[in-house]
Scaffold this motif. Structure first.
Motif, PDB file in Angstrom:
ATOM      1  N   VAL A 210       0.835  -1.202   0.000  1.00  0.00           N
ATOM      2  CA  VAL A 210       0.000   0.000   0.000  1.00  0.00           C
ATOM      3  C   VAL A 210       0.874   1.258   0.000  1.00  0.00           C
ATOM      4  N   PRO A 211       0.318   2.394  -0.415  1.00  0.00           N
ATOM      5  CA  PRO A 211       1.093   3.650  -0.422  1.00  0.00           C
ATOM      6  C   PRO A 211       1.223   4.228   0.988  1.00  0.00           C
ATOM      7  N   ALA A 212       1.962   3.523   1.815  1.00  0.00           N
ATOM      8  CA  ALA A 212       2.062   3.892   3.225  1.00  0.00           C
ATOM      9  C   ALA A 212       2.731   5.243   3.427  1.00  0.00           C
ATOM     10  N   ARG A 213       3.799   5.509   2.683  1.00  0.00           N
ATOM     11  CA  ARG A 213       4.509   6.782   2.871  1.00  0.00           C
ATOM     12  C   ARG A 213       3.618   7.957   2.483  1.00  0.00           C
ATOM     13  N   GLY A 214       2.880   7.799   1.395  1.00  0.00           N
ATOM     14  CA  GLY A 214       2.004   8.877   0.948  1.00  0.00           C
ATOM     15  C   GLY A 214       0.867   9.144   1.907  1.00  0.00           C
ATOM     16  N   LEU A 215       0.201   8.081   2.362  1.00  0.00           N
ATOM     17  CA  LEU A 215      -0.912   8.256   3.293  1.00  0.00           C
ATOM     18  C   LEU A 215      -0.410   8.797   4.626  1.00  0.00           C
ATOM     19  N   SER A 216       0.732   8.312   5.079  1.00  0.00           N
ATOM     20  CA  SER A 216       1.309   8.811   6.333  1.00  0.00           C
ATOM     21  C   SER A 216       1.605  10.297   6.236  1.00  0.00           C
ATOM     22  N   ARG A 219      -1.563  12.344   6.354  1.00  0.00           N
ATOM     23  CA  ARG A 219      -2.066  12.465   7.723  1.00  0.00           C
ATOM     24  C   ARG A 219      -1.230  13.445   8.531  1.00  0.00           C
ATOM     25  N   MET A 220       0.068  13.451   8.332  1.00  0.00           N
ATOM     26  CA  MET A 220       0.923  14.404   9.038  1.00  0.00           C
ATOM     27  C   MET A 220       0.517  15.830   8.708  1.00  0.00           C
ATOM     28  N   ILE A 221       0.281  16.089   7.427  1.00  0.00           N
ATOM     29  CA  ILE A 221      -0.147  17.434   7.013  1.00  0.00           C
ATOM     30  C   ILE A 221      -1.486  17.778   7.642  1.00  0.00           C
ATOM     31  N   GLY A 222      -2.427  16.834   7.562  1.00  0.00           N
ATOM     32  CA  GLY A 222      -3.745  17.070   8.138  1.00  0.00           C
ATOM     33  C   GLY A 222      -3.669  17.340   9.630  1.00  0.00           C
ATOM     34  N   THR A 223      -2.827  16.586  10.318  1.00  0.00           N
ATOM     35  CA  THR A 223      -2.709  16.738  11.774  1.00  0.00           C
ATOM     36  C   THR A 223      -2.274  18.149  12.149  1.00  0.00           C
ATOM     37  N   ILE A 224      -1.399  18.739  11.356  1.00  0.00           N
ATOM     38  CA  ILE A 224      -0.965  20.114  11.630  1.00  0.00           C
ATOM     39  C   ILE A 224      -2.167  21.058  11.645  1.00  0.00           C
ATOM     40  N   ASN A 259       8.376  13.602  16.033  1.00  0.00           N
ATOM     41  CA  ASN A 259       8.056  12.205  16.377  1.00  0.00           C
ATOM     42  C   ASN A 259       6.557  11.987  16.420  1.00  0.00           C
ATOM     43  N   TYR A 260       5.851  12.953  16.983  1.00  0.00           N
ATOM     44  CA  TYR A 260       4.394  12.840  17.090  1.00  0.00           C
ATOM     45  C   TYR A 260       3.739  12.787  15.716  1.00  0.00           C
ATOM     46  N   LEU A 261       4.186  13.634  14.804  1.00  0.00           N
ATOM     47  CA  LEU A 261       3.614  13.640  13.464  1.00  0.00           C
ATOM     48  C   LEU A 261       3.864  12.315  12.742  1.00  0.00           C
ATOM     49  N   HIS A 262       5.072  11.796  12.861  1.00  0.00           N
ATOM     50  CA  HIS A 262       5.369  10.506  12.229  1.00  0.00           C
ATOM     51  C   HIS A 262       4.529   9.393  12.841  1.00  0.00           C
ATOM     52  N   TYR A 263       4.345   9.435  14.144  1.00  0.00           N
ATOM     53  CA  TYR A 263       3.519   8.428  14.818  1.00  0.00           C
ATOM     54  C   TYR A 263       2.078   8.491  14.325  1.00  0.00           C
ATOM     55  N   GLN A 264       1.518   9.692  14.256  1.00  0.00           N
ATOM     56  CA  GLN A 264       0.139   9.835  13.800  1.00  0.00           C
ATOM     57  C   GLN A 264      -0.007   9.385  12.350  1.00  0.00           C
ATOM     58  N   GLY A 265       0.990   9.665  11.533  1.00  0.00           N
ATOM     59  CA  GLY A 265       0.939   9.248  10.138  1.00  0.00           C
ATOM     60  C   GLY A 265       0.886   7.742   9.998  1.00  0.00           C
ATOM     61  N   MET A 266       1.777   7.036  10.649  1.00  0.00           N
ATOM     62  CA  MET A 266       1.813   5.578  10.520  1.00  0.00           C
ATOM     63  C   MET A 266       0.631   4.912  11.229  1.00  0.00           C
ATOM     64  N   LYS A 267       0.126   5.559  12.252  1.00  0.00           N
ATOM     65  CA  LYS A 267      -1.051   5.034  12.941  1.00  0.00           C
ATOM     66  C   LYS A 267      -2.247   4.981  11.996  1.00  0.00           C
ATOM     67  N   LEU A 268      -2.411   6.020  11.160  1.00  0.00           N
ATOM     68  CA  LEU A 268      -3.536   6.017  10.223  1.00  0.00           C
ATOM     69  C   LEU A 268      -3.349   4.955   9.143  1.00  0.00           C
ATOM     70  N   VAL A 269      -2.117   4.760   8.693  1.00  0.00           N
ATOM     71  CA  VAL A 269      -1.852   3.758   7.656  1.00  0.00           C
ATOM     72  C   VAL A 269      -2.376   2.386   8.075  1.00  0.00           C
ATOM     73  N   LYS A 270      -2.311   2.093   9.359  1.00  0.00           N
ATOM     74  CA  LYS A 270      -2.721   0.783   9.857  1.00  0.00           C
ATOM     75  C   LYS A 270      -4.232   0.605   9.890  1.00  0.00           C
ATOM     76  N   ARG A 271      -4.999   1.721   9.755  1.00  0.00           N
ATOM     77  CA  ARG A 271      -6.446   1.588   9.906  1.00  0.00           C
ATOM     78  C   ARG A 271      -7.275   2.227   8.788  1.00  0.00           C
ATOM     79  N   PHE A 272      -6.630   2.813   7.782  1.00  0.00           N
ATOM     80  CA  PHE A 272      -7.412   3.554   6.792  1.00  0.00           C
ATOM     81  C   PHE A 272      -6.896   3.269   5.387  1.00  0.00           C
ATOM     82  N   ASP A 273      -7.763   3.458   4.418  1.00  0.00           N
ATOM     83  CA  ASP A 273      -7.446   3.206   3.012  1.00  0.00           C
ATOM     84  C   ASP A 273      -7.082   4.514   2.307  1.00  0.00           C
ATOM     85  N   ALA A 274      -6.010   4.486   1.541  1.00  0.00           N
ATOM     86  CA  ALA A 274      -5.527   5.711   0.881  1.00  0.00           C
ATOM     87  C   ALA A 274      -6.521   6.247  -0.146  1.00  0.00           C
TER      88      ALA A 274
END
Length: 369
Positions: A210-216, A219-224, A259-274
Motif C-alpha cells: 500500500v502507499p504507506a509513505r504517501g498516506l502517512s 495524515r501528518m499534514i492534516g494533523t498540523i 516524532n508525534y507527526l510521524h507516529y500519527q501518520g503511521m497510525k492512520l496507515v494501519k487503519r485507513f485506506d488511501a
C-alpha cells in the motif's frame, strides 16, 4: 454515568444508488450502529455524523477487552448529553468510507475486483441522501437532531437544507456550509502526497504494497491543521530527543513534535485506506450547500430546524467566523439559530477532546427542543 455497554456494527444492503453526478452504484452496503430504543412513533432519533477518518462506532465497546470505547463515548449513553434513555441514536459509516460502507476499497460486484479509482466521485449530499435511505429503512419518521463535527458538521447542515421538514434541530460543530479555499488547499496537498507515492499505482494497490509513505505524509499534514499554536507549544514546545551523544547536530535527530507527526501518520496507515482518503477529501472540497440553489444564502434559509452552530476559538481549519456566518444568515431569515464557542486551545480537534465543555451545551440545547 453508565456507558452503552457492548455494541455491534450492523450492515444493510440498500441496493442500487444513483449519485448526484448521475453515476450509478449497482449496490451499496451501509455499516451502522444504534444505541437506545426507537419509540413507537419513530420520532426520537438522533443522527450522529462522523468526520473524515471516523466510523460508525460512536459509543460503547465491541468487546470487553477493547482498550478504548467509541469516538464520542463521553457524549453518548444513558444520562449523557445525547441520552440513550431518551433517544434512539444512529451513526453510519459514510458513503466512500472504508469501515463497512461501500467505497473505493469495496469490491465492484460487476467486476469482482476493488473499485479503486473507478469508484465515482461522491459528495456530502450523496452521503446524506444515502443516510436518508438508511433512516427510512430503520423506521425513523423524524429526527430530533442531526449532529456532527468537521465533515460530520457538513453532513448535518446538508441534512437541514436537503430535508428541512424531517428534523427538529441541527448541531453542526467546527464546520462550514461550503469549504474555504484554504481548506481545499490543505486537502489538495494531502492528496498529492498519496498520489506521488509510487505504491499508489493509480489507485490499483489492493493485494500489493500500500502507499504507506504517501498516506502517512497526508495524515501528518492534516494533523498540523487539526491543532493550534497554543496546543503544539503546550504539548511539545521545543522538546528534543537527540541531545545525548552529540545527537543535537545530527540531521536525523528529531524534536518531539516531529516524532508525534510521524507516529500519527503511521497510525492512520494501519487503519485507513488511501483511496478513501482521496475520495472523502474531494467530497469535502465539493461541499457547498448552495449548489443547485439560487444562492448560498437562499439554500441555508431553507432550514426549518432549530440550529446551534458550535465553533472553536483556536480552530485554524474552520475558524469561528464560518459558524457565526451560518447562524447570522438563519437569524436574518427569522430562523431560531444560535452560536456557542468552545474556549479551547486544542484547535479543530477540540470537538473530539473537550467533552466537559460540550456536554452542558449539547444537553441544554436538546432539552430545549
Amino acid at each position: 454515568m453508565p456507558a452503552v455497554g457492548i455494541v455491534e456494527t450492523k450492515y444493510v444492503n440498500l441496493g442500487e444508488f444513483q449519485l448526484e453526478s448521475g453515476a450509478r452504484l449497482p449496490e451499496v452496503t451501509v455499516a451502522y450502529e444504534t444505541y437506545g430504543q426507537l419509540n413507537a412513533e419513530g420520532t426520537n432519533a438522533v443522527l450522529v455524523l462522523h468526520a473524515l477518518t471516523g466510523d460508525a462506532h460512536v459509543a460503547g465497546k465491541h468487546d470487553p477487552q477493547d482498550k478504548l470505547p467509541g469516538w464520542w463515548d463521553p457524549l453518548v449513553g444513558p444520562g449523557r448529553a445525547i441520552d440513550t434513555n431518551k433517544y434512539f441514536v444512529v451513526c453510519s459509516n459514510v458513503l466512500g468510507g472504508c469501515y463497512g460502507t461501500t467505497g473505493p476499497a469495496s469490491v465492484n460486484p460487476e467486476t469482482g475486483k476493488p473499485y479503486g479509482m473507478s469508484f465515482p466521485v461522491v459528495t456530502i449530499r450523496d452521503m446524506v441522501r444515502l443516510q436518508k435511505k438508511l433512516v427510512d429503512t430503520l423506521g425513523i419518521k423524524r429526527l430530533v437532531c442531526a449532529i456532527g463535527g468537521s465533515m460530520g458538521g457538513m453532513q448535518a447542515l446538508e441534512w437541514a437544507v436537503t430535508y428541512p421538514d424531517f428534523l427538529d434541530s441541527v448541531i453542526p460543530i467546527a464546520t462550514s456550509g461550503r469549504l474555504s479555499a484554504q481548506a481545499i488547499a490543505y486537502n489538495e496537498v494531502q492528496r498529492q502526497a498519496i498520489i506521488m507515492d509510487p505504491n499508489w499505482n493509480n489507485g490499483d494497490y489492493y493485494g500489493r504494497e500500500v502507499p504507506a509513505r504517501g498516506l502517512s505524509l497526508a495524515r501528518m499534514i492534516g494533523t498540523i491543521t487539526y491543532k493550534s499554536d497554543e496546543s503544539w507549544n503546550f504539548k511539545f514546545g521545543r522538546a528534543f530527543n537527540g541531545k545525548q551523544n552529540g545527537g543535537y547536530y545530527s540531521f536525523n535527530s528529531r524534536f518531539e513534535v516531529e516524532n508525534y507527526l510521524h507516529y500519527q501518520g503511521m497510525k492512520l496507515v494501519k487503519r485507513f485506506d488511501a483511496n478513501c482518503y482521496l475520495y472523502l477529501t474531494k467530497a469535502m472540497d465539493l461541499h457547498d450547500v448552495g449548489r443547485g440553489y439560487p444562492s448560498y444564502k437562499e439554500a441555508l434559509q431553507r432550514i426549518r430546524a432549530k440550529c446551534l452552530m458550535i465553533g472553536i476559538r483556536s480552530d485554524i481549519l474552520y475558524p469561528p467566523h464560518y459558524q457565526k456566518e451560518v447562524a447570522e444568515i438563519l437569524r436574518e431569515a427569522g430562523r431560531p439559530a444560535y452560536y456557542m464557542e468552545l474556549n479551547s486551545p486544542y484547535g479543530h480537534d477540540a470537538f473530539l477532546i473537550e467533552f466537559d465543555m460540550m456536554t452542558p451545551i449539547i444537553r441544554g440545547f436538546l432539552e430545549s427542543i
